[in-house]
Design a protein around this motif. Structure first.
Motif, short mmCIF file in Angstrom:
data_model
loop_
_atom_site.label_atom_id
_atom_site.label_comp_id
_atom_site.label_asym_id
_atom_site.label_seq_id
_atom_site.Cartn_x
_atom_site.Cartn_y
_atom_site.Cartn_z
N VAL A 4 20.25 -22.50 -9.77
CA VAL A 4 20.40 -21.31 -9.26
C VAL A 4 21.08 -20.48 -10.21
O VAL A 4 20.52 -19.26 -10.28
CB VAL A 4 21.23 -21.40 -7.81
N GLY A 5 21.92 -20.99 -10.83
CA GLY A 5 22.68 -19.99 -11.83
C GLY A 5 21.80 -19.55 -12.95
O GLY A 5 21.77 -18.28 -13.38
N VAL A 6 21.01 -20.44 -13.46
CA VAL A 6 19.99 -20.12 -14.47
C VAL A 6 18.91 -19.10 -14.13
O VAL A 6 18.90 -18.15 -14.71
CB VAL A 6 19.42 -21.34 -15.17
N LEU A 7 18.56 -19.34 -12.95
CA LEU A 7 17.48 -18.32 -12.45
C LEU A 7 17.85 -16.97 -12.15
O LEU A 7 17.24 -16.18 -12.33
CB LEU A 7 16.88 -19.08 -10.90
N ILE A 8 19.32 -16.88 -11.93
CA ILE A 8 19.71 -15.63 -11.63
C ILE A 8 20.23 -15.02 -13.05
O ILE A 8 19.89 -13.87 -13.31
CB ILE A 8 21.03 -15.62 -10.78
N ALA A 9 20.73 -15.66 -13.92
CA ALA A 9 21.24 -15.30 -15.26
C ALA A 9 20.19 -14.88 -16.10
O ALA A 9 20.28 -13.60 -16.61
CB ALA A 9 21.80 -16.23 -16.03
N LEU A 10 18.97 -15.44 -16.28
CA LEU A 10 18.07 -15.11 -17.25
C LEU A 10 17.33 -13.58 -16.94
O LEU A 10 17.67 -12.75 -17.77
CB LEU A 10 16.91 -16.25 -17.34
N LEU A 52 28.43 -19.31 -9.91
CA LEU A 52 28.90 -17.88 -10.36
C LEU A 52 29.37 -18.20 -11.99
O LEU A 52 28.88 -17.10 -12.66
CB LEU A 52 30.18 -17.39 -9.66
N GLN A 53 29.87 -18.91 -12.31
CA GLN A 53 30.28 -19.21 -13.69
C GLN A 53 29.33 -19.26 -14.64
O GLN A 53 29.15 -18.67 -15.80
CB GLN A 53 31.34 -20.29 -13.69
N THR A 54 28.33 -20.27 -14.15
CA THR A 54 27.10 -20.17 -15.00
C THR A 54 26.52 -19.12 -15.23
O THR A 54 26.03 -18.63 -16.39
CB THR A 54 26.18 -21.31 -14.26
N THR A 55 26.23 -18.29 -14.14
CA THR A 55 25.54 -17.11 -14.20
C THR A 55 26.27 -16.19 -15.25
O THR A 55 25.60 -15.36 -15.83
CB THR A 55 25.47 -16.31 -12.66
N ALA A 56 27.59 -15.96 -15.12
CA ALA A 56 28.35 -15.07 -15.82
C ALA A 56 28.16 -15.41 -17.24
O ALA A 56 27.75 -14.43 -18.07
CB ALA A 56 29.75 -14.97 -15.20
N GLN A 57 28.42 -16.73 -17.69
CA GLN A 57 28.37 -16.96 -18.91
C GLN A 57 27.05 -16.78 -19.57
O GLN A 57 26.93 -16.36 -20.52
CB GLN A 57 28.71 -18.26 -19.32
N LEU A 58 26.00 -17.24 -18.71
CA LEU A 58 24.52 -17.23 -19.56
C LEU A 58 24.08 -15.84 -19.38
O LEU A 58 23.31 -15.71 -20.43
CB LEU A 58 23.69 -18.11 -18.47
N SER A 59 24.27 -15.07 -18.49
CA SER A 59 23.83 -13.66 -18.42
C SER A 59 24.38 -12.89 -19.45
O SER A 59 23.61 -12.27 -20.46
CB SER A 59 23.57 -12.89 -17.25
N ARG A 60 25.56 -13.23 -19.85
CA ARG A 60 26.26 -12.49 -21.01
C ARG A 60 25.49 -12.65 -22.28
O ARG A 60 25.23 -12.07 -23.18
CB ARG A 60 27.53 -12.69 -21.23
N PHE A 61 25.62 -14.09 -22.35
CA PHE A 61 24.80 -14.87 -23.64
C PHE A 61 23.33 -14.33 -23.81
O PHE A 61 22.92 -13.95 -24.98
CB PHE A 61 24.95 -16.26 -23.60
N THR A 62 22.61 -14.31 -22.59
CA THR A 62 21.22 -13.89 -22.73
C THR A 62 21.04 -12.53 -23.11
O THR A 62 20.35 -12.08 -24.15
CB THR A 62 20.40 -14.08 -21.29
N ARG A 63 21.96 -11.59 -22.52
CA ARG A 63 21.91 -10.36 -22.91
C ARG A 63 22.16 -9.98 -24.31
O ARG A 63 21.43 -9.29 -24.97
CB ARG A 63 22.84 -9.44 -22.02
#
Lengths: 335, 296
Positions: A125-131, A211-222
């Motif tokens: 879920v986190g990866v799917l939201i973050a990307l 939540l934490q996965t999403t936050a870290q990963l989306s920052r990084f993806t951006r």
């Protein structure tokens, strides 16, 4: 690629040995006696026999070697036995929990599915939201969406799971009463209504962990997308007259994906670490819960094995990250 | 560039840092929290350990602005006392990690022969599962240390050491990278030619110039240590129950979530505010320093 993969795998062996040595040394150097809580009425010779039975009499290197043998040879063989019905580990002493008097691995295998379900789901879920979040943020840099997204991920990044879990319970269980705050692991999915119950009880733990996965990963993806969108080949793709979608997804994302995939692989053990706390909050009867219980009960074999398995997970994630890097970036594997 | 850390340059960084609203807000929040925690006992002289059985489980009121807990202890006083411990643990653990990381980073960056083994060691430490290991260490050594040093000092030393020893790796990497870059610069060469000893070279020329990335990782390390300590306390393996820290207060309040959600929300919010403040501050610092990097 094969030699690169083999090199990475070979590198994992000393790492695992080092980790097992640290674990063993930590437990061995620790004061405290596993026999301390036995009644004083036990005669000394019986006590000595018991010490010998626990393997406490032998020098440390011998015990370390024996433990390694049990961990790396006997337990996998026993696992294979139970999976394929073979008879490899017959008669060899297994790692026995001091709490349950049963092989440590059996308990872990019982608890693993709950953890894997919750953690795995949360990660997906986190990866799917973050990307998508990271990609859209990068494409619309400095837009309202980007600013809001950056703020939300910064907050999400700063809220530790033990607080977001409590917060989620206060909001969704106590005030709104929408979702249960306790995860019932005895629940079986048999039909549609029991499936929705399962879905509802998984929502909060998954939400908190992702939540934490999403936050870290989306920052990084951006950040990775911003880097790659400013590169020459992306400008060339635009100049060729490709559609914006093709430019962003086909050319920008492809380059950005290399570091992102590694971060996805490397983040997995961290989520398991977070799962220890999340399981405690939502009373998920998983491996993290088992670890905390074993620590409180002073069950050293269980603690040793669970911690070691978590370390194996870190090492595996590192290998996966390296392999993904090699697969996506030819310069790495030939370098 | 012969005098890299000249006052003018430092002022330029400071100016850039001040221009960033995020960093300014982060600093303000942190300064407020630290001041509140330090001045707390004067501003709110209630004893955090005083048990008032007649005022148990009170909601917010005039006598107790944030209410009381199940033993009638004042929540505000406990928050202030807890914050002091949490921040002290964070700073001390970050100092341990910083010292270790800087030492290993400088050694690895400066002496080529040590580089390989030390970086291998860093990789090995990065593969350790940190939270389980700290939990195990606390469980094993808690009693001996608290017998030797007293219950509070013992657990403080144990937690600070455990967190410090497992979190020096990012600092070491950053410092090594910085030292490797600095080592090739002309002013180091000049200092070497002037006959400066290795030790003086490191302390007088290399370290001051590597100060900024070290500062950033110190800030992040502090936030990280506060979160780890809170997590330990939350799992019941941190400080003893009568010794408030933010994590302990949060964990003590969770059984009373239904009736008094505020008791859990306040310490949690303060932990988050601290971490958020540090994150914004270090992000601003990094950007301010980055501008120097491009100008170079």
């Amino acid at each position: 690629m094969l030699s690169y993969a083999l090199r990475r795998l070979a590198y994992a062996v000393p790492t695992l040995l080092f980790i097992s040595l640290v674990l063993f040394a930590l437990l061995d150097l620790a004061p405290g006696d596993p026999m301390a809580q036995l009644p004083l009425t036990i005669p000394p010779e019986v006590r000595a026999d018991m010490r010998a039975a626990l393997g406490l009499g032998e020098p440390a290197p011998v015990r370390f070697g024996k433990w390694l043998w049990q961990l790396f040879a006997v337990e996998p063989m026993a696992l294979a036995d139970s999976a394929f019905g073979t008879d490899l580990a017959a008669g060899s002493p297994r790692l026995i929990s001091w709490q349950t008097r049963a092989p440590v691995m059996e308990t872990i295998v019982q608890r693993l599915p709950q953890t894997l379900w919750v953690v795995g789901m949360a990660y997906v879920v986190g990866v799917l939201i973050a990307l998508p979040l990271g990609i859209v943020s990068a494409c619309r840099q400095n837009s309202v969406f980007d600013r809001a997204g950056t703020l939300v991920t910064m907050v999400g990044y700063s809220v530790p799971p033990f607080f977001s879990g409590v917060l989620a319970i206060v909001i969704f269980s106590v005030h709104l009463g929408w979702l249960p705050s306790i995860y019932d692991t005895t629940h079986r999915v048999t039909d549609w209504s029991s499936f929705t119950v399962q879905l509802r009880q998984m929502t909060l733990p998954v939400l908190v962990l992702s939540l934490q996965t999403t936050a870290q990963l989306s920052r990084f993806t951006r950040a990775a997308m911003l880097d790659s969108l400013h590169q020459d080949h992306v400008r060339t793709a635009r100049a060729k007259g490709l559609s914006e979608v093709a430019v962003v997804l086909g050319h920008g994302l492809r380059t950005a994906l290399v570091p992102v995939v590694t971060v996805i692989a490397l983040g997995l053990p961290q989520v398991f670490g977070g799962a220890i706390i999340t399981e405690q909050i939502f009373k998920v009867n998983g491996v993290g819960h088992l670890l905390i219980g074993a620590i409180q009960a002073g069950d050293l074999p269980m603690v040793q094995t669970v911690t070691f398995l978590l370390a194996v997970l870190v090492v595996l994630a590192n290998i996966a990250a390296d392999l993904a890097y090699g697969l996506l970036d030819p310069r790495i594997r030939h370098g | 560039m012969t005098a890299p850390a000249a006052p003018g340059r430092r002022r330029a960084i400071w100016r850039r840092l001040r221009r960033q609203r995020g960093a300014a807000a982060g600093t303000a929040v942190l300064a407020f929290l630290v001041a509140a925690v330090l001045l707390g006992p004067w501003l709110w002289p209630n004893d955090p350990g005083f048990i008032d059985v007649r005022a148990r489980n009170m909601g917010p009121g005039l006598a107790h602005p944030l209410g009381t807990d199940q033993l009638g202890r004042d929540t505000l006083a406990r928050m202030l006392a807890g914050g002091r411990v949490s921040i002290a643990v964070g700073l001390a653990a970050a100092a341990v990690a910083l010292g270790l990381g800087t030492l290993i980073g400088v050694l690895a960056g400066f002496f080529r022969r040590l580089d390989g083994p030390l970086m291998r060691l860093t990789d090995l430490f990065l593969a350790l599962p940190v939270i389980p290991l700290i939990l195990v260490a606390v469980m094993l050594f808690r009693e001996t240390l608290s017998r030797g040093l007293g219950p509070q000092a013992g657990i403080f030393a144990l937690i600070v050491l455990a967190i410090g020893v497992t979190s020096w790796m990012p600092t070491a990497r950053v410092v090594r990278g910085e030292v490797l870059g600095l080592k090739e610069r002309d002013f180091i060469l000049a200092a070497r030619a002037a006959g400066t000893t290795e030790a003086a070279l490191i302390t007088r020329h290399v370290l001051p110039n590597a100060a900024s990335p070290i500062l950033v990782s110190a800030a992040l390390g502090t936030a990280n240590a506060i979160v780890t300590e809170s997590a330990l306390s939350f799992l019941g393996l941190g400080f003893p129950p009568d010794f408030p820290t933010w994590g302990r207060l949060l964990s003590d309040a969770t059984p009373y979530l239904q009736d008094q959600p505020g008791r859990a929300l306040w310490p949690g919010a303060l932990i988050c505010l601290t971490v958020l403040g540090v994150n914004y501050l270090s992000e601003g610092l990094r950007d301010a320093l980055d501008a120097r990097g491009t100008a170079r």
